[in-house]
Design an enzyme around this catalytic site. Structure first.
Site, PDB file in Angstrom:
ATOM      1  N   LYS A  68      45.295  -2.462  -5.137  1.00 19.49           N
ATOM      2  CA  LYS A  68      45.095  -2.483  -3.897  1.00 19.49           C
ATOM      3  C   LYS A  68      44.144  -0.774  -3.573  1.00 19.49           C
ATOM      4  O   LYS A  68      44.022  -0.040  -2.435  1.00 19.49           O
ATOM      5  CB  LYS A  68      45.817  -2.936  -2.718  1.00 19.49           C
ATOM      6  CG  LYS A  68      44.971  -4.462  -2.689  1.00 19.49           C
ATOM      7  CD  LYS A  68      46.887  -4.996  -1.747  1.00 19.49           C
ATOM      8  CE  LYS A  68      46.756  -6.633  -2.367  1.00 19.49           C
ATOM      9  NZ  LYS A  68      47.425  -7.521  -0.979  1.00 19.49           N
ATOM     10  N   GLY A 128      60.957  -4.587   0.187  1.00 13.27           N
ATOM     11  CA  GLY A 128      60.290  -4.061  -0.553  1.00 13.27           C
ATOM     12  C   GLY A 128      59.634  -3.254  -0.529  1.00 13.27           C
ATOM     13  O   GLY A 128      60.077  -3.065   1.001  1.00 13.27           O
ATOM     14  N   GLY A 131      52.493  -2.805  -2.139  1.00 15.39           N
ATOM     15  CA  GLY A 131      51.664  -2.861  -1.135  1.00 15.39           C
ATOM     16  C   GLY A 131      51.309  -3.617  -0.696  1.00 15.39           C
ATOM     17  O   GLY A 131      51.461  -3.281   0.803  1.00 15.39           O
ATOM     18  N   GLY A 239      52.951 -16.900   1.890  1.00 13.96           N
ATOM     19  CA  GLY A 239      52.437 -16.535   1.830  1.00 13.96           C
ATOM     20  C   GLY A 239      50.754 -17.192   1.132  1.00 13.96           C
ATOM     21  O   GLY A 239      50.299 -16.764   1.442  1.00 13.96           O
TER      22      GLY A 239
END
Length: 274
Positions: A68, A128, A131, A239
């Site tokens: 990314k 976290g 990305g 997700g």
């Protein structure tokens, strides 16, 4: 004569990706004959050469981990949101052959969190600092969050998120991973860590009833963290919800037509059930 148009998803590993299921179902439902979408195994260092070698039939690319950030470097133009996040999950081939980089993760995350009931002024904890965490911080800013707490294993990675927080004008503080379970009593928790990392938190998490957990994972599902949050009365976003939302944005970038969301969602659900 049908004109061939291609798109695909770049990443490593990539065999597990359900993006081809979503996009190809969209092409079929929209009557886009000649369109196809595939997976391409590609590490970040390989991305520039892979993109440079694509023919004119390629309309766009979805970019997943670990490429990314590398996707920004190959783009001739970068959207404001991708620039703010410092990462792109979408490369769009323009008519002159140039590449445009965007980040539909942010818009998708805003969409799914809004649908889950998140409103301005929320307090947010991000687990976290990779990305997806960049997109989470940007989404928190777009949702007018009151404050964001980033809990991560590497303090240096958290520091890399501060420019994102500044770009979207959201207050951000860092906390140690050892204390993660004590920072879940907020309006929204966004888990962006790899599979298994957050599992130990499930037993000791202090959830706020009625809050929202967005867990960026979807395989296996539910994660221990999601099961714990659901048992405590939290609203859950997975997700898969984000995968669909960001794919809709990419589909419209690549094709220029409205995405047949219902058909894409049905194909995704069928693939997961199988």
């Amino acid at each position: 004569m049908t004109v061939e148009r291609r798109a695909g998803v770049l990443g490593k590993p990539i065999a597990h990706s359900l993006s081809p299921v979503i996009h190809n179902a969209g092409y079929a439902a929209a009557g886009l004959t000649g369109w196809s979408y595939t997976r391409i195994e590609c590490a970040a260092a390989e991305l520039p050469d892979v993109v440079a070698g694509l023919g004119p039939e390629w309309a766009g690319l979805s970019v997943t981990m670990p490429g990314k950030e590398a996707a920004l470097a190959v783009a001739d133009e970068v959207s404001p949101v991708a620039a703010a996040v410092g990462a792109a999950n979408t490369l769009v081939r323009r008519q002159d052959g140039s590449w445009y980089a965007d980040n539909t993760d942010v818009v998708g995350m805003v969409e799914v969190l809004t649908d889950a009931g998140v409103r301005p002024g929320a307090t947010v904890t991000v687990l976290g600092a990779g990305g997806t965490a960049r997109a989470a911080v940007a989404a928190a800013g777009r949702l007018d969050a009151r404050a964001v707490t980033v809990v991560a294993r590497r303090p240096a990675a958290v520091e890399e998120l501060r420019p994102v927080a500044r770009a979207v004008d959201v207050p951000m503080r860092a906390e140690a991973w050892d204390d993660a379970a004590t920072h879940l009593d907020v309006d929204v928790v966004i888990a962006t860590v790899p599979r298994g990392v957050a599992d130990p938190l499930a037993a000791t998490a202090a959830w706020r009833t009625g809050s929202v957990l967005f867990d960026a994972l979807y395989d296996p599902w539910p994660t221990p963290l999601a099961a714990s949050a659901r048992a405590a009365g939290c609203r859950i976003v997975s997700g898969l919800d984000l995968l669909l939302a960001q794919a809709v944005g990419q589909f419209e970038h690549f094709t220029g037509v409205a995405a047949p969301r219902a058909a894409m969602a049905a194909a995704l659900a069928a693939a997961r059930a199988a």
